[in-house]
Structures are given as C-alpha cells and as structure tokens.
Design a protein around this motif. Structure first.
Motif, short mmCIF file in Angstrom:
data_model
loop_
_atom_site.label_atom_id
_atom_site.label_comp_id
_atom_site.label_asym_id
_atom_site.label_seq_id
_atom_site.Cartn_x
_atom_site.Cartn_y
_atom_site.Cartn_z
N ALA A 36 -2.01 2.82 16.97
CA ALA A 36 -3.20 4.08 16.23
C ALA A 36 -2.93 3.80 14.67
CB ALA A 36 -2.01 4.48 16.56
N ALA A 37 -1.76 2.81 13.94
CA ALA A 37 -2.33 3.34 12.69
C ALA A 37 -3.69 2.23 11.93
CB ALA A 37 -1.00 2.77 11.97
N PRO A 38 -3.69 1.24 12.03
CA PRO A 38 -5.19 0.66 11.50
C PRO A 38 -6.44 1.22 12.14
CG PRO A 38 -3.51 -0.65 12.41
CD PRO A 38 -3.12 0.25 13.18
N ALA A 39 -6.22 1.57 13.09
CA ALA A 39 -7.24 2.21 13.85
C ALA A 39 -7.34 3.41 12.67
CB ALA A 39 -7.43 2.98 15.33
N LEU A 40 -6.71 4.76 12.54
CA LEU A 40 -6.85 4.91 11.72
C LEU A 40 -6.99 4.94 10.26
CD1 LEU A 40 -6.85 8.21 11.00
CD2 LEU A 40 -3.97 8.41 11.39
N ASP A 97 -5.99 -7.81 9.52
CA ASP A 97 -5.76 -8.59 9.21
C ASP A 97 -3.81 -8.03 9.75
OD1 ASP A 97 -3.51 -10.49 8.81
OD2 ASP A 97 -4.16 -10.80 6.67
N TRP A 98 -3.80 -6.35 9.14
CA TRP A 98 -3.07 -5.80 9.58
C TRP A 98 -3.25 -5.45 11.16
CZ3 TRP A 98 -2.35 -0.10 8.50
CH2 TRP A 98 -1.53 1.11 9.03
N GLY A 99 -4.27 -5.55 11.63
CA GLY A 99 -4.33 -4.44 12.78
C GLY A 99 -4.59 -5.80 13.72
N MET A 100 -4.73 -7.45 13.29
CA MET A 100 -4.09 -7.96 14.21
C MET A 100 -2.98 -8.78 14.06
SD MET A 100 -7.01 -9.18 15.54
CE MET A 100 -6.69 -10.27 16.65
N ASN A 101 -2.34 -8.89 13.34
CA ASN A 101 -1.19 -9.39 13.22
C ASN A 101 0.50 -8.40 12.57
OD1 ASN A 101 -2.19 -12.19 12.35
ND2 ASN A 101 -1.96 -11.46 10.07
N GLY A 102 -0.12 -7.36 12.57
CA GLY A 102 1.13 -6.44 12.93
C GLY A 102 2.12 -5.96 11.77
N GLY A 157 2.61 -6.14 5.10
CA GLY A 157 2.38 -6.78 3.65
C GLY A 157 2.76 -7.59 3.82
N GLY A 158 1.94 -8.43 4.49
CA GLY A 158 1.71 -10.00 4.94
C GLY A 158 0.40 -9.89 4.53
N ALA A 159 -0.27 -8.84 4.68
CA ALA A 159 -2.42 -8.45 4.92
C ALA A 159 -2.26 -7.85 3.16
CB ALA A 159 -2.26 -6.99 6.09
N ILE A 160 -1.41 -7.67 3.02
CA ILE A 160 -1.90 -7.27 1.70
C ILE A 160 -1.75 -8.37 1.16
CG2 ILE A 160 -0.63 -5.86 -0.76
CD1 ILE A 160 -0.32 -3.48 0.75
N ASP A 161 -0.38 -10.07 1.58
CA ASP A 161 -0.15 -11.38 -0.13
C ASP A 161 -1.40 -12.08 0.78
OD1 ASP A 161 2.09 -9.93 -0.44
OD2 ASP A 161 3.32 -10.94 0.59
N ARG A 162 -1.93 -12.06 1.28
CA ARG A 162 -3.06 -12.34 1.86
C ARG A 162 -4.45 -12.06 1.36
NH1 ARG A 162 0.03 -12.87 6.57
NH2 ARG A 162 -0.98 -11.26 7.46
N GLY A 163 -4.63 -10.89 0.65
CA GLY A 163 -5.07 -10.02 0.48
C GLY A 163 -5.73 -9.99 -0.76
N MET A 213 -18.52 -5.33 -1.49
CA MET A 213 -17.75 -6.16 -1.74
C MET A 213 -16.30 -5.72 -1.21
SD MET A 213 -18.37 -8.94 -4.17
CE MET A 213 -18.56 -8.17 -5.76
N ILE A 214 -15.84 -3.86 -2.22
CA ILE A 214 -14.81 -3.07 -1.75
C ILE A 214 -14.48 -2.79 -0.45
CG2 ILE A 214 -14.55 -1.00 -2.87
CD1 ILE A 214 -15.77 -1.58 -5.47
N THR A 215 -15.61 -2.33 0.14
CA THR A 215 -15.63 -1.94 1.52
C THR A 215 -15.30 -3.69 2.62
OG1 THR A 215 -17.40 -0.30 1.50
CG2 THR A 215 -16.80 -0.65 3.65
N TRP A 216 -15.89 -4.06 2.11
CA TRP A 216 -15.33 -5.64 2.76
C TRP A 216 -14.07 -5.84 2.70
CZ3 TRP A 216 -13.33 -9.83 1.40
CH2 TRP A 216 -12.81 -11.35 2.75
N TYR A 217 -13.60 -5.63 1.49
CA TYR A 217 -11.91 -6.31 1.57
C TYR A 217 -11.10 -5.26 1.83
CZ TYR A 217 -7.70 -6.82 -1.68
OH TYR A 217 -6.92 -6.95 -1.83
N VAL A 218 -11.29 -4.13 1.77
CA VAL A 218 -10.56 -2.77 2.42
C VAL A 218 -10.18 -2.83 3.91
CG1 VAL A 218 -10.02 -0.60 2.82
CG2 VAL A 218 -10.63 -1.43 0.78
N ALA A 219 -11.44 -3.64 4.46
CA ALA A 219 -11.83 -3.55 5.83
C ALA A 219 -10.69 -5.10 6.69
CB ALA A 219 -13.25 -3.64 6.63
N SER A 220 -11.00 -5.90 5.65
CA SER A 220 -10.36 -6.97 5.92
C SER A 220 -8.74 -6.68 6.15
CB SER A 220 -10.77 -8.51 5.13
OG SER A 220 -10.01 -8.02 3.09
N ILE A 221 -8.37 -6.22 4.91
CA ILE A 221 -7.21 -6.36 4.83
C ILE A 221 -6.49 -5.31 6.25
CG2 ILE A 221 -4.33 -4.78 3.65
CD1 ILE A 221 -6.54 -5.48 1.22
N ILE A 222 -7.09 -3.88 6.84
CA ILE A 222 -7.06 -3.61 7.88
C ILE A 222 -7.57 -4.05 9.25
CG2 ILE A 222 -7.89 -1.36 9.34
CD1 ILE A 222 -8.77 -0.23 6.67
#
Length: 107
Positions: free
Chosen positions: A8-12, A75-80, A83-89, A64-73
């Motif tokens: 729910a959190a990544p989808a929202l 990554d977060w959705g796939m790995n749960g 913090g790790g998603a932001i670090d990879r971001g 680019m900004i939209t893609w960047y934020v979407a890539s973090i979301i």
C-alpha cells in the motif's frame, strides 16, 4: 493483511507521484505545444527558432525528476527497504546530474 500494507505505501506513493508530476508537467507540456506550433512558423537557423529549442530542456528536466522519484518508489516497492532504495538513488542522482549538465551546456 501484512502483504497488503507492505504494497500500500509504495502504491500510494506512486499515485501521489503521478498526481504531482502531472501538475508540475502541465507548464512543460504547454511549452512543448508552443514549441511545436512555432516550429511551423519559424525558419531553421533564425534566432526565434533557436530560442524555441530552450523549451525542450524544461521538458527533459521534468521527465528526469519524475523518472528519478519513480525509480526510488519502484525500488522500494520491489525490495521493501526504503532506506536502501534511497541509498541506491544517490547513484541514479549522480547520473541524472551529469545528464542535466550536458543538457544545460547544449542550451
């Protein structure tokens, strides 16, 4: 139930990103339409034609900004792991900044 809350959190977040990106992208898309319409009236090589190309960089930055934020979301959705998603971001951000500098140099 826990699986539903986990997704729910990544989808929202993705829904909020879509709404914010759409709201922020409206001026960029208006500029894109203006550039496209002006393309038919201005001759290649004229000062007006060169000024009309500057609108494309605004659209590129918006994407680019939209893609960047979407890539973090994503990554977060796939790995749960947010913090790790932001670090990879940070690596993705470095790449995007290099692309942005190249776009700015071309204007």
């Amino acid at each position: 139930m826990a699986m539903l809350i986990q997704w729910a959190a990544p989808a929202l977040s993705a829904l909020v990103l879509l709404l914010v990106a759409t709201g922020a992208g409206v001026p960029a898309m208006r500029k894109l339409i203006t550039v496209y319409e002006a393309k038919h009236e201005l001759k290649h090589g004229s000062a007006g034609w060169l000024r009309s190309l500057r609108g494309w960089s605004m659209v590129a930055f918006w994407l680019m900004i939209t893609w960047y934020v979407a890539s973090i979301i994503g990554d977060w959705g796939m790995n749960g792991d947010l913090g790790g998603a932001i670090d990879r971001g940070w690596l993705r951000l470095r790449i995007l900044l290099e692309i942005a500098m190249a776009i700015m140099e071309s204007n």
